[in-house]
Design a protein around this motif. Structure first.
Motif, PDB file in Angstrom:
ATOM      1  N   LYS A 133      46.873  36.600  31.596  1.00 25.89           N
ATOM      2  CA  LYS A 133      47.451  36.486  32.940  1.00 25.89           C
ATOM      3  C   LYS A 133      48.471  35.349  32.986  1.00 25.89           C
ATOM      4  CE  LYS A 133      44.523  39.552  34.641  1.00 25.89           C
ATOM      5  NZ  LYS A 133      44.218  40.472  33.627  1.00 25.89           N
ATOM      6  N   LYS A 134      49.160  35.221  34.162  1.00 27.51           N
ATOM      7  CA  LYS A 134      50.193  34.190  34.349  1.00 27.51           C
ATOM      8  C   LYS A 134      49.975  33.443  35.656  1.00 27.51           C
ATOM      9  CE  LYS A 134      53.920  36.445  31.836  1.00 27.51           C
ATOM     10  NZ  LYS A 134      55.351  36.636  31.821  1.00 27.51           N
ATOM     11  N   VAL A 135      50.757  32.383  35.853  1.00 27.50           N
ATOM     12  CA  VAL A 135      50.710  31.602  37.086  1.00 27.50           C
ATOM     13  C   VAL A 135      50.949  32.522  38.279  1.00 27.50           C
ATOM     14  CG1 VAL A 135      51.882  29.803  38.439  1.00 27.50           C
ATOM     15  CG2 VAL A 135      51.420  29.431  36.021  1.00 27.50           C
ATOM     16  N   GLY A 136      50.136  32.319  39.319  1.00 32.88           N
ATOM     17  CA  GLY A 136      50.274  33.111  40.537  1.00 32.88           C
ATOM     18  C   GLY A 136      49.334  34.297  40.579  1.00 32.88           C
ATOM     19  N   ASP A 137      48.821  34.714  39.411  1.00 29.36           N
ATOM     20  CA  ASP A 137      47.890  35.847  39.389  1.00 29.36           C
ATOM     21  C   ASP A 137      46.564  35.449  40.014  1.00 29.36           C
ATOM     22  OD1 ASP A 137      49.801  37.324  38.063  1.00 29.36           O
ATOM     23  OD2 ASP A 137      48.774  37.312  36.112  1.00 29.36           O
ATOM     24  N   LYS A 138      45.982  36.389  40.765  1.00 32.65           N
ATOM     25  CA  LYS A 138      44.640  36.206  41.318  1.00 32.65           C
ATOM     26  C   LYS A 138      43.733  37.126  40.524  1.00 32.65           C
ATOM     27  CE  LYS A 138      46.066  34.715  45.764  1.00 32.65           C
ATOM     28  NZ  LYS A 138      46.607  34.914  47.007  1.00 32.65           N
ATOM     29  N   VAL A 139      42.636  36.565  40.035  1.00 30.38           N
ATOM     30  CA  VAL A 139      41.724  37.350  39.201  1.00 30.38           C
ATOM     31  C   VAL A 139      40.299  37.212  39.705  1.00 30.38           C
ATOM     32  CG1 VAL A 139      43.146  37.199  37.116  1.00 30.38           C
ATOM     33  CG2 VAL A 139      41.411  35.475  37.524  1.00 30.38           C
ATOM     34  N   SER A 140      39.506  38.203  39.379  1.00 28.53           N
ATOM     35  CA  SER A 140      38.093  38.186  39.724  1.00 28.53           C
ATOM     36  C   SER A 140      37.315  37.810  38.465  1.00 28.53           C
ATOM     37  CB  SER A 140      37.667  39.569  40.223  1.00 28.53           C
ATOM     38  OG  SER A 140      36.313  39.541  40.604  1.00 28.53           O
ATOM     39  N   VAL A 141      36.451  36.814  38.593  1.00 22.05           N
ATOM     40  CA  VAL A 141      35.643  36.342  37.467  1.00 22.05           C
ATOM     41  C   VAL A 141      34.237  36.920  37.601  1.00 22.05           C
ATOM     42  CG1 VAL A 141      34.681  34.317  36.311  1.00 22.05           C
ATOM     43  CG2 VAL A 141      36.959  34.195  37.337  1.00 22.05           C
ATOM     44  N   GLU A 142      33.815  37.647  36.580  1.00 26.07           N
ATOM     45  CA  GLU A 142      32.460  38.219  36.579  1.00 26.07           C
ATOM     46  C   GLU A 142      31.523  37.217  35.919  1.00 26.07           C
ATOM     47  OE1 GLU A 142      31.717  41.084  38.069  1.00 26.07           O
ATOM     48  OE2 GLU A 142      33.819  41.420  38.547  1.00 26.07           O
ATOM     49  N   SER A 143      30.619  36.640  36.707  1.00 27.05           N
ATOM     50  CA  SER A 143      29.688  35.655  36.151  1.00 27.05           C
ATOM     51  C   SER A 143      28.256  36.155  36.348  1.00 27.05           C
ATOM     52  CB  SER A 143      29.874  34.303  36.838  1.00 27.05           C
ATOM     53  OG  SER A 143      29.245  34.302  38.103  1.00 27.05           O
ATOM     54  N   PRO A 144      27.305  35.543  35.672  1.00 21.93           N
ATOM     55  CA  PRO A 144      25.900  35.946  35.847  1.00 21.93           C
ATOM     56  C   PRO A 144      25.432  35.807  37.306  1.00 21.93           C
ATOM     57  CG  PRO A 144      26.137  34.536  33.934  1.00 21.93           C
ATOM     58  CD  PRO A 144      27.458  34.529  34.636  1.00 21.93           C
ATOM     59  N   ASN A 145      26.088  34.926  38.082  1.00 25.52           N
ATOM     60  CA  ASN A 145      25.702  34.725  39.481  1.00 25.52           C
ATOM     61  C   ASN A 145      26.508  35.594  40.434  1.00 25.52           C
ATOM     62  OD1 ASN A 145      23.997  32.716  38.538  1.00 25.52           O
ATOM     63  ND2 ASN A 145      25.521  31.114  38.803  1.00 25.52           N
ATOM     64  N   GLY A 146      27.215  36.575  39.917  1.00 31.31           N
ATOM     65  CA  GLY A 146      28.056  37.426  40.754  1.00 31.31           C
ATOM     66  C   GLY A 146      29.515  37.122  40.497  1.00 31.31           C
ATOM     67  N   SER A 147      30.403  37.892  41.127  1.00 28.35           N
ATOM     68  CA  SER A 147      31.824  37.672  40.873  1.00 28.35           C
ATOM     69  C   SER A 147      32.435  36.773  41.942  1.00 28.35           C
ATOM     70  CB  SER A 147      32.557  39.006  40.799  1.00 28.35           C
ATOM     71  OG  SER A 147      32.539  39.647  42.047  1.00 28.35           O
ATOM     72  N   PHE A 148      33.523  36.098  41.553  1.00 29.59           N
ATOM     73  CA  PHE A 148      34.267  35.258  42.484  1.00 29.59           C
ATOM     74  C   PHE A 148      35.730  35.308  42.095  1.00 29.59           C
ATOM     75  CE2 PHE A 148      32.624  32.616  39.071  1.00 29.59           C
ATOM     76  CZ  PHE A 148      33.705  31.838  38.685  1.00 29.59           C
ATOM     77  N   ASP A 149      36.587  35.023  43.070  1.00 27.55           N
ATOM     78  CA  ASP A 149      38.028  35.120  42.835  1.00 27.55           C
ATOM     79  C   ASP A 149      38.634  33.739  42.629  1.00 27.55           C
ATOM     80  OD1 ASP A 149      37.987  37.875  43.149  1.00 27.55           O
ATOM     81  OD2 ASP A 149      38.268  37.746  45.318  1.00 27.55           O
ATOM     82  N   VAL A 150      39.619  33.666  41.742  1.00 26.08           N
ATOM     83  CA  VAL A 150      40.355  32.428  41.497  1.00 26.08           C
ATOM     84  C   VAL A 150      41.837  32.767  41.408  1.00 26.08           C
ATOM     85  CG1 VAL A 150      38.451  31.286  40.287  1.00 26.08           C
ATOM     86  CG2 VAL A 150      40.149  32.564  38.975  1.00 26.08           C
ATOM     87  N   GLU A 151      42.670  31.749  41.639  1.00 23.70           N
ATOM     88  CA  GLU A 151      44.099  31.914  41.479  1.00 23.70           C
ATOM     89  C   GLU A 151      44.572  30.985  40.369  1.00 23.70           C
ATOM     90  OE1 GLU A 151      48.331  31.471  43.904  1.00 23.70           O
ATOM     91  OE2 GLU A 151      46.441  31.289  45.003  1.00 23.70           O
ATOM     92  N   ILE A 152      45.446  31.489  39.522  1.00 19.58           N
ATOM     93  CA  ILE A 152      45.979  30.669  38.426  1.00 19.58           C
ATOM     94  C   ILE A 152      47.136  29.846  38.987  1.00 19.58           C
ATOM     95  CG2 ILE A 152      47.045  30.698  36.146  1.00 19.58           C
ATOM     96  CD1 ILE A 152      45.586  33.524  35.856  1.00 19.58           C
ATOM     97  N   VAL A 153      46.983  28.516  38.952  1.00 16.30           N
ATOM     98  CA  VAL A 153      47.942  27.613  39.555  1.00 16.30           C
ATOM     99  C   VAL A 153      48.950  27.083  38.524  1.00 16.30           C
ATOM    100  CG1 VAL A 153      48.179  25.439  40.828  1.00 16.30           C
ATOM    101  CG2 VAL A 153      46.229  26.921  41.270  1.00 16.30           C
ATOM    102  N   LYS A 154      48.473  26.839  37.303  1.00 13.88           N
ATOM    103  CA  LYS A 154      49.340  26.226  36.292  1.00 13.88           C
ATOM    104  C   LYS A 154      48.871  26.634  34.906  1.00 13.88           C
ATOM    105  CE  LYS A 154      50.608  21.558  34.755  1.00 13.88           C
ATOM    106  NZ  LYS A 154      50.247  20.145  34.910  1.00 13.88           N
ATOM    107  N   VAL A 155      49.816  26.821  33.990  1.00 12.64           N
ATOM    108  CA  VAL A 155      49.507  27.130  32.595  1.00 12.64           C
ATOM    109  C   VAL A 155      50.346  26.216  31.729  1.00 12.64           C
ATOM    110  CG1 VAL A 155      49.534  28.855  30.760  1.00 12.64           C
ATOM    111  CG2 VAL A 155      49.064  29.548  33.106  1.00 12.64           C
ATOM    112  N   ALA A 156      49.703  25.537  30.799  1.00 16.80           N
ATOM    113  CA  ALA A 156      50.447  24.646  29.890  1.00 16.80           C
ATOM    114  C   ALA A 156      50.081  24.981  28.464  1.00 16.80           C
ATOM    115  CB  ALA A 156      50.117  23.185  30.191  1.00 16.80           C
TER     116      ALA A 156
END
Length: 156
Positions: A133-156
């Motif tokens: 993915k790239k900066v600005g993308d919003k992704v859903s993270v599948e974790s053992p405690n359920g899924s949650f959404d994050v946004e990618i703010v910066k990539v270095a």
């Protein structure tokens, strides 16, 4: 025959650390243990000699670690951040859980993962979600405690 070996990813820094550990094990620790075994053997009856048993156990652990490091170094793929803005192993990523909560992670191979230093394995749920993915993308993270959404703010 199918190759079942899992790829081992290391940063150049992680590779150097393992090389240093290997040299220390072979040049310093191995001779120390050999000396301890000689000294314990000189004490007499080996069947009831705790020092001898302990030194032999330490030798076995050290030799196993040496083999593990040698295998890792021999089969490792050195990762480098390509700098193209696409997240991959070696990238430093800042993600936002919400407006006020951001975290910076370095995505590394499993051998170098250190959650306390924010170095996460490429096999972790967050890394799996953001790789490619790239900066600005919003992704859903599948974790053992359920899924949650994050946004990618910066990539270095």
């Amino acid at each position: 025959m199918k190759n079942n070996t899992k790829e081992i990813y290391l940063t150049s820094e992680g590779f150097l650390k393992l090389e240093e550990e290997l040299n220390e094990a072979k040049q310093v620790k191995r001779p120390e243990i050999i000396q301890a075994i000689k000294e314990a053997r000189a004490l007499g009856d080996l069947s009831e000699n705790a020092e001898y048993s302990s030194a032999r156990e330490n030798q076995a652990k050290l030799e196993a670690r040496i083999k593990e490091i040698e295998y890792t170094l021999e089969h490792a793929t050195i990762i480098e951040n390509k700098g193209d803005g696409v997240i991959g192993v070696g990238s430093v990523v800042t993600i936002a859980y919400d407006e006020d909560d951001t975290e910076e992670y370095t995505i590394v191979g499993t051998n170098e993962a250190d959650p306390f230093a924010n170095k996460i394995s490429n096999e972790s749920p967050i890394a799996k979600a953001v790789i490619g993915k790239k900066v600005g993308d919003k992704v859903s993270v599948e974790s053992p405690n359920g899924s949650f959404d994050v946004e990618i703010v910066k990539v270095a």
